[in-house]
Design an enzyme around this catalytic site. Structure first.
Site, short mmCIF file in Angstrom:
data_model
loop_
_atom_site.label_atom_id
_atom_site.label_comp_id
_atom_site.label_asym_id
_atom_site.label_seq_id
_atom_site.Cartn_x
_atom_site.Cartn_y
_atom_site.Cartn_z
N HIS A 1 0.85 -1.20 0.00
CA HIS A 1 0.00 0.00 0.00
C HIS A 1 0.88 1.24 0.00
O HIS A 1 1.96 1.24 0.59
CB HIS A 1 -0.92 0.02 1.24
CG HIS A 1 -2.06 0.97 1.11
ND1 HIS A 1 -1.96 2.30 1.42
CD2 HIS A 1 -3.33 0.79 0.66
CE1 HIS A 1 -3.13 2.89 1.18
NE2 HIS A 1 -3.97 2.00 0.72
N GLU B 1 -7.93 -4.71 -0.63
CA GLU B 1 -8.50 -5.42 -1.78
C GLU B 1 -8.54 -6.93 -1.57
O GLU B 1 -9.32 -7.63 -2.21
CB GLU B 1 -7.70 -5.11 -3.05
CG GLU B 1 -7.47 -3.63 -3.32
CD GLU B 1 -8.71 -2.88 -3.74
OE1 GLU B 1 -9.82 -3.27 -3.31
OE2 GLU B 1 -8.58 -1.90 -4.49
N1 ACO Z 1 3.98 -7.79 -4.63
C1 ACO Z 1 5.32 -7.89 -4.83
N2 ACO Z 1 6.17 -6.88 -4.69
C2 ACO Z 1 5.65 -5.71 -4.34
C3 ACO Z 1 4.28 -5.52 -4.10
C4 ACO Z 1 3.44 -6.62 -4.26
N3 ACO Z 1 2.13 -6.53 -4.06
N4 ACO Z 1 4.05 -4.23 -3.76
C5 ACO Z 1 5.24 -3.62 -3.79
N5 ACO Z 1 6.21 -4.50 -4.14
C6 ACO Z 1 7.63 -4.24 -4.27
C7 ACO Z 1 7.91 -3.42 -5.52
O1 ACO Z 1 8.15 -4.25 -6.63
C8 ACO Z 1 9.13 -2.64 -5.12
O2 ACO Z 1 10.25 -3.48 -5.26
P1 ACO Z 1 11.65 -2.89 -5.82
O3 ACO Z 1 12.06 -1.89 -4.79
O4 ACO Z 1 12.52 -4.09 -5.89
O5 ACO Z 1 11.32 -2.27 -7.14
C9 ACO Z 1 8.91 -2.40 -3.63
O6 ACO Z 1 8.02 -3.43 -3.18
C10 ACO Z 1 8.28 -1.05 -3.34
O7 ACO Z 1 7.18 -0.89 -4.21
P2 ACO Z 1 6.51 0.51 -4.59
O8 ACO Z 1 5.96 0.45 -5.97
O9 ACO Z 1 7.44 1.61 -4.24
O10 ACO Z 1 5.33 0.56 -3.59
P3 ACO Z 1 4.20 1.62 -3.67
O11 ACO Z 1 3.97 2.04 -2.29
O12 ACO Z 1 4.46 2.66 -4.67
O13 ACO Z 1 3.02 0.75 -4.27
C11 ACO Z 1 1.07 -0.47 -4.54
C12 ACO Z 1 1.86 0.48 -3.63
C13 ACO Z 1 0.86 0.17 -5.92
C14 ACO Z 1 -0.28 -0.71 -3.88
C15 ACO Z 1 1.85 -1.79 -4.66
O14 ACO Z 1 2.10 -2.34 -3.40
C16 ACO Z 1 1.16 -2.79 -5.57
O15 ACO Z 1 1.29 -2.73 -6.79
N6 ACO Z 1 0.38 -3.77 -4.98
C17 ACO Z 1 -0.34 -4.75 -5.75
C18 ACO Z 1 -1.62 -4.14 -6.32
C19 ACO Z 1 -2.70 -3.89 -5.28
O16 ACO Z 1 -2.98 -4.72 -4.43
N7 ACO Z 1 -3.30 -2.69 -5.35
C20 ACO Z 1 -4.35 -2.25 -4.44
C21 ACO Z 1 -3.81 -1.29 -3.44
S1 ACO Z 1 -5.00 -0.81 -2.24
C22 ACO Z 1 -5.85 0.45 -2.95
O17 ACO Z 1 -5.36 1.10 -3.83
C23 ACO Z 1 -7.24 0.78 -2.53
#
Ligand code: ACO
Length: 404
Positions: A283, A341
């Site tokens: 998140h 979610e």
């Molecule tokens: N699975 C695997 N790896 C992940 C996940 C995940 N769900 N989420 C983040 N990471 C990793 C990223 O790949 C990144 O790795 P890196 O540093 O090696 O590149 C690291 O963790 C940090 O990720 P960011 O993109 O900086 O995290 P951010 O806070 O921007 O993203 C987000 C948040 C978009 C929700 C992300 O966690 C994601 O894509 N999750 C999956 C989709 C999802 O469940 N979305 C619903 C969110 S809840 C809502 O919006 C109401």
């Protein structure tokens, strides 16, 4: 004051004051108009949550009854709107596009809710209105537009869905509560109490969440002194984007796959080895488990225990635990925990909301938050107008078209 610093995603920029919800990403607290989300989710009806957001207090029993019947009287849509939705369904337009079209068109035939609460000159129409004297016309029109949008969203979604399935729409029933009526319009069947309670918990849980992207969009529209329907329509467009409202559908696909294979660990490892993200985890704001995940998990447990496939729910739990462990193993420096979610998928699937309507059902709830934010923006408005840094060409000389 113009800052020279570039802030592409406006992360951490505070651009509004709100009394609607407070999020603490470090501790995992979500407070909605003073109530912990855990209490609101399980205690309130959706109508009570909406009243709370619009008027900043809980209704008395009498006010709640009047508010419920006012919303119920605003549910209907007319032939023109149905024709738009039929056309959208036949053309295979996605549900969120159909909602955008239907929500915009629904202003054409908004029924007059003819009970006392619909009368803007009646003090009960707006609990904050003075006991005597007319309520300001513009404010009354705003309140009516807000209630119409909240009331009509479920009808628009369900009508489109019935057409898409080749079925006739089910007319809204005024004697049913908001959640029960929505389920009935979707399926044509009388929903069980467990399903209604499960859906209602979901609707309360996601009704508001700080200045998320769609809410921000609604406030930007309102800040230009535009109308609430335009704000709601813009917000639907923002929520449609996969970075905002699109995760629970894919979560359900993953859950079904794991339920079929019985191998959550193999599934998670394969995804992570392929460099894919696990839907339902991580998140932008929360650095701990999203508090809404716990609320929805408990609701799903109650539902599946009473009325569903308990084995499917156990799969979800097992999958979550494996996923959180393996994410910690792969990303030791970045806490990635369950987000809203994950159990949204399990709960909505359980209560009978079709997978393709998960995002539109999110909108059915969030429109309550959007409308309250719009009203809040009106109360203390300032045009939201940030700046951009120009990085284009300078000093060009105009060449007439025939010389290019
Ligand atoms: N699975 C695997 N790896 C992940 C996940 C995940 N769900 N989420 C983040 N990471 C990793 C990223 O790949 C990144 O790795 P890196 O540093 O090696 O590149 C690291 O963790 C940090 O990720 P960011 O993109 O900086 O995290 P951010 O806070 O921007 O993203 C987000 C948040 C978009 C929700 C992300 O966690 C994601 O894509 N999750 C999956 C989709 C999802 O469940 N979305 C619903 C969110 S809840 C809502 O919006 C109401």
């Amino acid at each position: 004051m113009v800052s020279d610093e570039l802030d592409r995603g406006l992360e951490g920029a505070t651009v509004a004051e709100t009394r609607l919800s407070r999020i603490d990403g470090e501790t995992g607290d979500l407070v909605v108009a003073g109530f912990p989300v855990e209490a609101l989710a399980t205690e309130a009806t959706y109508e009570e949550s909406v009243f709370l957001l619009l008027y900043d207090r809980l209704p008395t029993a009498e006010e709640l009854a009047a508010f419920r019947s006012d919303l119920a009287a605003r549910r209907g849509i007319g032939d023109e709107v149905r024709a738009v939705l039929r056309r959208a369904a036949e053309a295979g337009e996605p549900p969120m596009d159909a909602l955008r079209m239907g929500a915009a068109a629904a202003t054409l035939d908004a029924p007059d809710a003819d009970d006392a609460t619909a009368d803007p000159d009646d003090a009960t129409a707006d609990p904050d209105a003075p006991a005597e004297g007319p309520v300001d016309d513009a404010a009354a029109a705003d309140h009516a537009a807000a209630r119409r949008a909240i009331a009509a969203f479920p009808t628009v979604v369900a009508t489109y869905w019935r057409y898409r399935r080749g079925e006739e729409p089910v007319a809204p029933r005024e004697d049913l509560g908001h959640a029960a009526n929505y389920l009935r319009m979707l399926t044509g069947d009388e929903p069980t109490d467990a399903a209604v309670r499960g859906l209602e918990t979901y609707l309360n849980t996601v009704i508001d969440h700080g200045l998320n992207a769609s809410t921000f969009a609604a406030r930007v529209v309102t800040s230009t002194e535009s109308d609430l329907v335009s704000a709601a329509t813009a917000a639907v467009g923002v929520l449609k984007g996969p970075l905002h409202g699109g995760a629970p559908g894919p979560v359900l696909d993953d859950l079904r796959e794991v339920h079929r294979s019985g191998d959550p660990e193999g599934f998670v490892r394969a995804k992570l080895d392929a460099g894919e993200r696990l839907m339902g985890f991580g998140h932008r704001v929360y650095r701990v488990r999203d508090p809404r995940a716990a609320v929805l998990e408990a609701a799903a447990e109650r539902f599946y225990g009473a009325d569903g496939d308990a084995d499917f729910f156990e799969t979800a739990r097992e999958y979550e635990s494996v996923a959180v462990d393996l994410l910690a193993e792969r990303k030791p420096d970045r806490r990635l925990d369950t987000n809203v979610e994950f159990y949204t998928a399990a709960l909505l699937h359980g209560v009978g909301v079709p997978r393709d309507l998960f995002t539109t059902t999110f909108a059915v709830s969030r429109v309550g938050g959007w409308m309250a934010h719009c009203q809040e923006q009106r109360e203390n408005n300032r045009l939201i107008r940030p700046t951009s840094r120009y990085v284009g060409a300078e000093g060009r000389t105009w060449t007439p078209v025939e010389e290019r």
